[in-house]
Design a protein around this motif. Sequence first.
Motif, PDB file in Angstrom:
ATOM      1  N   THR A  68      15.578   4.119  57.142  1.00  9.39           N
ATOM      2  CA  THR A  68      15.082   4.627  55.862  1.00  9.39           C
ATOM      3  C   THR A  68      13.659   4.171  55.541  1.00  9.39           C
TER       4      THR A  68
ATOM      5  N   ARG B 177      14.998  17.666  56.324  1.00 10.91           N
ATOM      6  CA  ARG B 177      13.663  18.179  56.634  1.00 10.91           C
ATOM      7  C   ARG B 177      13.647  18.989  57.921  1.00 10.91           C
TER       8      ARG B 177
ATOM      9  N   ASP C  43      17.090  13.281  46.294  1.00  7.81           N
ATOM     10  CA  ASP C  43      15.958  13.790  47.067  1.00  7.81           C
ATOM     11  C   ASP C  43      15.096  14.752  46.251  1.00  7.81           C
ATOM     12  N   GLU C  44      15.689  15.377  45.244  1.00  6.97           N
ATOM     13  CA  GLU C  44      14.939  16.274  44.360  1.00  6.97           C
ATOM     14  C   GLU C  44      14.199  15.523  43.251  1.00  6.97           C
TER      15      GLU C  44
ATOM     16  N   THR D 125      15.548  10.893  54.582  1.00  6.65           N
ATOM     17  CA  THR D 125      15.808  11.210  53.184  1.00  6.65           C
ATOM     18  C   THR D 125      17.199  10.689  52.821  1.00  6.65           C
TER      19      THR D 125
ATOM     20  N   ARG E 179      21.473  14.846  47.505  1.00  6.19           N
ATOM     21  CA  ARG E 179      20.521  15.951  47.363  1.00  6.19           C
ATOM     22  C   ARG E 179      19.781  15.881  46.040  1.00  6.19           C
TER      23      ARG E 179
ATOM     24  N   LYS F 118      20.606   3.367  45.057  1.00  2.00           N
ATOM     25  CA  LYS F 118      20.563   3.885  46.425  1.00  2.00           C
ATOM     26  C   LYS F 118      21.670   3.258  47.267  1.00  2.00           C
TER      27      LYS F 118
ATOM     28  N   GLU G 266      19.805  12.400  51.773  1.00  2.00           N
ATOM     29  CA  GLU G 266      20.835  13.247  52.375  1.00  2.00           C
ATOM     30  C   GLU G 266      20.985  12.945  53.860  1.00  2.00           C
TER      31      GLU G 266
END
Length: 384
Positions: A53, A3, A308-309, A64, A305, A242, A66
Motif C-alpha cells: 500500500t 486501476r 477510493d472515491e 488502492t 470503493r 483503513k 479496493e
Amino acid sequence: MIRDAQTLHILVDAIAQFVDEALIPRENEVAETDEIPADIVSQFQDMGLFGLTIPEAYGGLGLTMEEEVTIAFELGRTSPAFRSYFGTNNGIGSIGILLDGTDAQKEHYLPLLASGELLSSFCLTEPDSGSDAASLKTTAVRDGDDYIINGTKRFITNAPHAGIFTVMARTNPGIKGSGGISAFIIERETPGLSLGKRDHKMGQQGAHTSDVIFDNVRVPASQLIGGVEGVGFKTAMKVLDKGRLHIAAVSVGAAERMLSDALNYAIERKQFGQPIAEFQLIQAMLADSKAEIYAARCMVLDAARQRDEGRDIGTEASCSKMFATEMCGRVADRCVQIHGGAGYISEYAIERFYRDVRLFRLYEGTTQIQQLVIARNMIRAAQR
C-alpha cells in the motif's frame, strides 16, 4: 478503485498461488515454533508484500483500498501470523507517516518500510488505556529541540521485530481528551526504549506482541509526525479506519478458508452410510456460513470503493469490521461443529483457526467500540 484489472488479476493469482503452495503447508510449523521462517520472510520481500500500500514513489506497489482488500481476501486464507508480519508496514505502522508525515519523514522511512528492510509498529494501547484511547497517559515533554517521552504501551504488534514505532503521546497535559495527543516516530535503538517479554496468547502463534516501554526517551522534534502537536489522535483515527477495512477483508478470507475445509470434510466424512454433507442440519450450517461470507465480502468491497472515491467512510468501515469479524467467529464455531470431535483436535486446521480468529473482534477497535462509532455517527448525521 481498480486501476488496471489485468495487472491486479496477475497479482492476485500470484499471491493465491503463494498462499496455497508456500504458506498453507507451513502453518503447523509456525504454530509449533511460534516463528515465521526466515525463508518465508525473504519471499515476502521478493514479492513486494511489505510495500503493497506504500506509493510507488517510495518503492511500494501503491494499491488502492479496493485492490488492497482484494489481496487481503487471499491472504486471509492462511494463518494470520503470516499477514501480521508484513501487515503493519502496509497499515498502522506506515499510514500515519504517509497521511500526515513531513516530506522528509516520508522520504526517509517509507522506502525502508516498502522494502521490508525496516519493520514498524503502532503504539496506541496502554495498560490503562485500551478502548478509551483518548485517555492515554504516555507523555512527551518539550525540552529545547527535543521531546522526552515516558510511558508504557501494551499489546504492540510486531514490537519484538520493529525498527521504528509510531507512538501516541500527550504533549499537552492541560487537554485531557484527544486534543492533547501527538504522534512521534521513534527508532528502536533510541536510549531509554525497551521491550517487555513476548505475550503468550490464545492463538496467532508466530504473530508477536509485547509491551514497549519509554523511560526518559529523548527524540528530536523532527520526529513529531507532520511537525504539528495535538493532531496525533486524528492521525490514529485515520489509520484505524483503513485498518478496520483491512481486518474485515482478512476475516472474510479466513471464513472462506474455514468453510472450504468444513465442506470438504463434510463430503468425505460418512455417518449412517452417507456423507454428512447430505444431512440437512449440516447443509444449514454450510448455507448460513456461505451467505454471511458473501454479505461481508460485499460490504468490504463497497466501503473500499467509497474510500477510493474520497468519501468519509468512518461509519462504513466500522460496519464492515463489526459484521465481518463477528461473522468470522460464527463461521468458525459452525465449522468446528461440522467437524464434530475432530474439530477439537489440532490435526485439523479448524482448531487453530477457531482460536486465531477470536482476536479479530478485539483489535482495531472491539465490536462494542464499532457499535458506539456507528450509533454516534448516525445520531450526529440526524441532528445536522
